[in-house]
Design a protein around this motif. Structure first.
Motif, PDB file in Angstrom:
ATOM      1  N   ALA A   1       0.830  -1.203   0.000  1.00  0.00           N
ATOM      2  CA  ALA A   1       0.000   0.000   0.000  1.00  0.00           C
ATOM      3  C   ALA A   1       0.866   1.255   0.000  1.00  0.00           C
ATOM      4  O   ALA A   1       0.553   2.241  -0.687  1.00  0.00           O
ATOM      5  CB  ALA A   1      -0.926  -0.007   1.215  1.00  0.00           C
ATOM      6  N   GLN A   2       1.973   1.236   0.742  1.00  0.00           N
ATOM      7  CA  GLN A   2       2.868   2.396   0.762  1.00  0.00           C
ATOM      8  C   GLN A   2       3.586   2.559  -0.569  1.00  0.00           C
ATOM      9  O   GLN A   2       3.776   3.685  -1.042  1.00  0.00           O
ATOM     10  CB  GLN A   2       3.875   2.240   1.900  1.00  0.00           C
ATOM     11  N   LEU A   3       3.981   1.444  -1.185  1.00  0.00           N
ATOM     12  CA  LEU A   3       4.581   1.519  -2.523  1.00  0.00           C
ATOM     13  C   LEU A   3       3.583   2.133  -3.504  1.00  0.00           C
ATOM     14  O   LEU A   3       3.962   2.950  -4.358  1.00  0.00           O
ATOM     15  CB  LEU A   3       4.996   0.126  -2.996  1.00  0.00           C
ATOM     16  N   ALA A   4       2.318   1.738  -3.386  1.00  0.00           N
ATOM     17  CA  ALA A   4       1.294   2.276  -4.288  1.00  0.00           C
ATOM     18  C   ALA A   4       1.162   3.782  -4.128  1.00  0.00           C
ATOM     19  O   ALA A   4       1.019   4.518  -5.110  1.00  0.00           O
ATOM     20  CB  ALA A   4      -0.046   1.586  -4.007  1.00  0.00           C
ATOM     21  N   LYS A   5       1.212   4.270  -2.899  1.00  0.00           N
ATOM     22  CA  LYS A   5       1.096   5.704  -2.655  1.00  0.00           C
ATOM     23  C   LYS A   5       2.290   6.465  -3.217  1.00  0.00           C
ATOM     24  O   LYS A   5       2.182   7.643  -3.556  1.00  0.00           O
ATOM     25  CB  LYS A   5       0.971   5.971  -1.157  1.00  0.00           C
ATOM     26  N   MET A   6       3.442   5.802  -3.323  1.00  0.00           N
ATOM     27  CA  MET A   6       4.631   6.481  -3.838  1.00  0.00           C
ATOM     28  C   MET A   6       4.575   6.673  -5.344  1.00  0.00           C
ATOM     29  O   MET A   6       5.213   7.581  -5.880  1.00  0.00           O
ATOM     30  CB  MET A   6       5.899   5.708  -3.458  1.00  0.00           C
ATOM     31  N   ILE A   7       3.834   5.797  -6.052  1.00  0.00           N
ATOM     32  CA  ILE A   7       3.837   5.880  -7.512  1.00  0.00           C
ATOM     33  C   ILE A   7       2.463   6.230  -8.070  1.00  0.00           C
ATOM     34  O   ILE A   7       2.251   6.150  -9.280  1.00  0.00           O
ATOM     35  CB  ILE A   7       4.354   4.564  -8.141  1.00  0.00           C
ATOM     36  N   GLY A   8       1.529   6.596  -7.200  1.00  0.00           N
ATOM     37  CA  GLY A   8       0.208   6.996  -7.664  1.00  0.00           C
ATOM     38  C   GLY A   8      -0.586   5.869  -8.280  1.00  0.00           C
ATOM     39  O   GLY A   8      -1.319   6.069  -9.256  1.00  0.00           O
ATOM     40  N   ALA A   9      -0.459   4.653  -7.710  1.00  0.00           N
ATOM     41  CA  ALA A   9      -1.168   3.487  -8.226  1.00  0.00           C
ATOM     42  C   ALA A   9      -2.009   2.870  -7.114  1.00  0.00           C
ATOM     43  O   ALA A   9      -1.949   3.298  -5.966  1.00  0.00           O
ATOM     44  CB  ALA A   9      -0.177   2.458  -8.773  1.00  0.00           C
ATOM     45  N   THR A  10      -2.778   1.856  -7.456  1.00  0.00           N
ATOM     46  CA  THR A  10      -3.520   1.107  -6.458  1.00  0.00           C
ATOM     47  C   THR A  10      -2.650  -0.032  -5.929  1.00  0.00           C
ATOM     48  O   THR A  10      -1.674  -0.443  -6.583  1.00  0.00           O
ATOM     49  CB  THR A  10      -4.810   0.512  -7.044  1.00  0.00           C
ATOM     50  N   ARG A  11      -3.018  -0.549  -4.777  1.00  0.00           N
ATOM     51  CA  ARG A  11      -2.269  -1.675  -4.217  1.00  0.00           C
ATOM     52  C   ARG A  11      -2.359  -2.892  -5.131  1.00  0.00           C
ATOM     53  O   ARG A  11      -1.388  -3.642  -5.286  1.00  0.00           O
ATOM     54  CB  ARG A  11      -2.809  -2.021  -2.828  1.00  0.00           C
ATOM     55  N   GLU A  12      -3.520  -3.080  -5.773  1.00  0.00           N
ATOM     56  CA  GLU A  12      -3.695  -4.212  -6.677  1.00  0.00           C
ATOM     57  C   GLU A  12      -2.755  -4.109  -7.872  1.00  0.00           C
ATOM     58  O   GLU A  12      -2.183  -5.119  -8.320  1.00  0.00           O
ATOM     59  CB  GLU A  12      -5.151  -4.286  -7.155  1.00  0.00           C
ATOM     60  N   THR A  13      -2.569  -2.877  -8.382  1.00  0.00           N
ATOM     61  CA  THR A  13      -1.653  -2.672  -9.505  1.00  0.00           C
ATOM     62  C   THR A  13      -0.221  -2.995  -9.088  1.00  0.00           C
ATOM     63  O   THR A  13       0.530  -3.652  -9.834  1.00  0.00           O
ATOM     64  CB  THR A  13      -1.736  -1.225 -10.002  1.00  0.00           C
ATOM     65  N   VAL A  14       0.176  -2.556  -7.909  1.00  0.00           N
ATOM     66  CA  VAL A  14       1.519  -2.863  -7.406  1.00  0.00           C
ATOM     67  C   VAL A  14       1.695  -4.365  -7.240  1.00  0.00           C
ATOM     68  O   VAL A  14       2.737  -4.929  -7.601  1.00  0.00           O
ATOM     69  CB  VAL A  14       1.782  -2.128  -6.076  1.00  0.00           C
TER      70      VAL A  14
END
Length: 205
Positions: A148-161
């Motif tokens: 979830a934190q990685l997703a917030k860093m790249i403007g994506a959803t957790r599912e996409t990450v």
């Protein structure tokens, strides 16, 4: 500061600069639709914060302790006094401001120019430079960021990450073991992110 504690919120009065003595602080921005984007992390030894001026007297970002932190603070008036009375301090302060600007520019470049995969690859390289160490044929990175934190860093959803990380696993680029990640092909990540070979002091979380 306890984990999850707010150091300041968007719109709070900006009249201090902060220093991380220990721990990690997340600096984020919330869009009008409620979506959050992590702009950067302040780690042990880092300064962070915004200072007021005639056009912007409040904080544009939110600062949150993502783990237990010890934080120092200095008022803007004291910073100004030091700036004009100590030339060495003033020079180092300007260097730090230039470093922050350069680091932010690179993050925005990764996100805007090279898509989600490029931004994720760049973030993984930053994690390597911040937390990684050689472990046989791989680089082992202690996982301090959730999906979830990685997703917030790249403007994506957790599912996409999750999908992108699964693809990197299938391709043999990475492997996840409990709370660590093994990177087997950093050159692949560099190619995906169009790495410019910036020093690790700039290319970090």
């Amino acid at each position: 500061m306890k984990k999850g504690a707010s150091i300041y919120e968007e719109g709070d009065k900006a009249n201090k600069w902060f220093y991380v003595k220990s721990g990690t602080v997340e600096l984020s921005k919330t869009a009008d639709d409620g979506k959050e984007l992590t702009m950067s992390y302040a780690l042990s030894g880092d300064f962070f914060g915004e200072l007021k001026d005639d056009n912007r007297p409040t904080h544009a970002l939110r600062a949150e302790a993502v783990e237990p932190c010890t934080i120092g603070a200095i008022h803007q008036e004291e910073l100004q006094r030091l700036f004009f009375s100590d030339k060495e301090f003033a020079f180092e302060l300007m260097n730090w401001m230039a470093y922050i600007q350069r680091s932010m520019q690179l993050r925005m470049r990764d996100l805007l120019f090279y898509g989600k995969f490029g931004a994720l690859s760049s973030t993984l390289i930053r994690m390597i430079n911040t937390y990684g160490f050689q472990d046989g044929p791989a680089i082992r990175v202690k996982m301090k960021l959730s999906h979830a934190q990685l997703a917030k860093m790249i403007g994506a959803t957790r599912e996409t990450v999750n999908r992108m990380l699964n693809q990197l696993r299938k391709d043999g680029i990475i492997e996840v073991e409990k709370n660590t990640m093994l990177i087997y092909d950093i050159e692949h990540l560099k190619n995906m992110s169009h790495c410019e070979g910036c020093p690790a002091s700039i290319c970090r979380l």
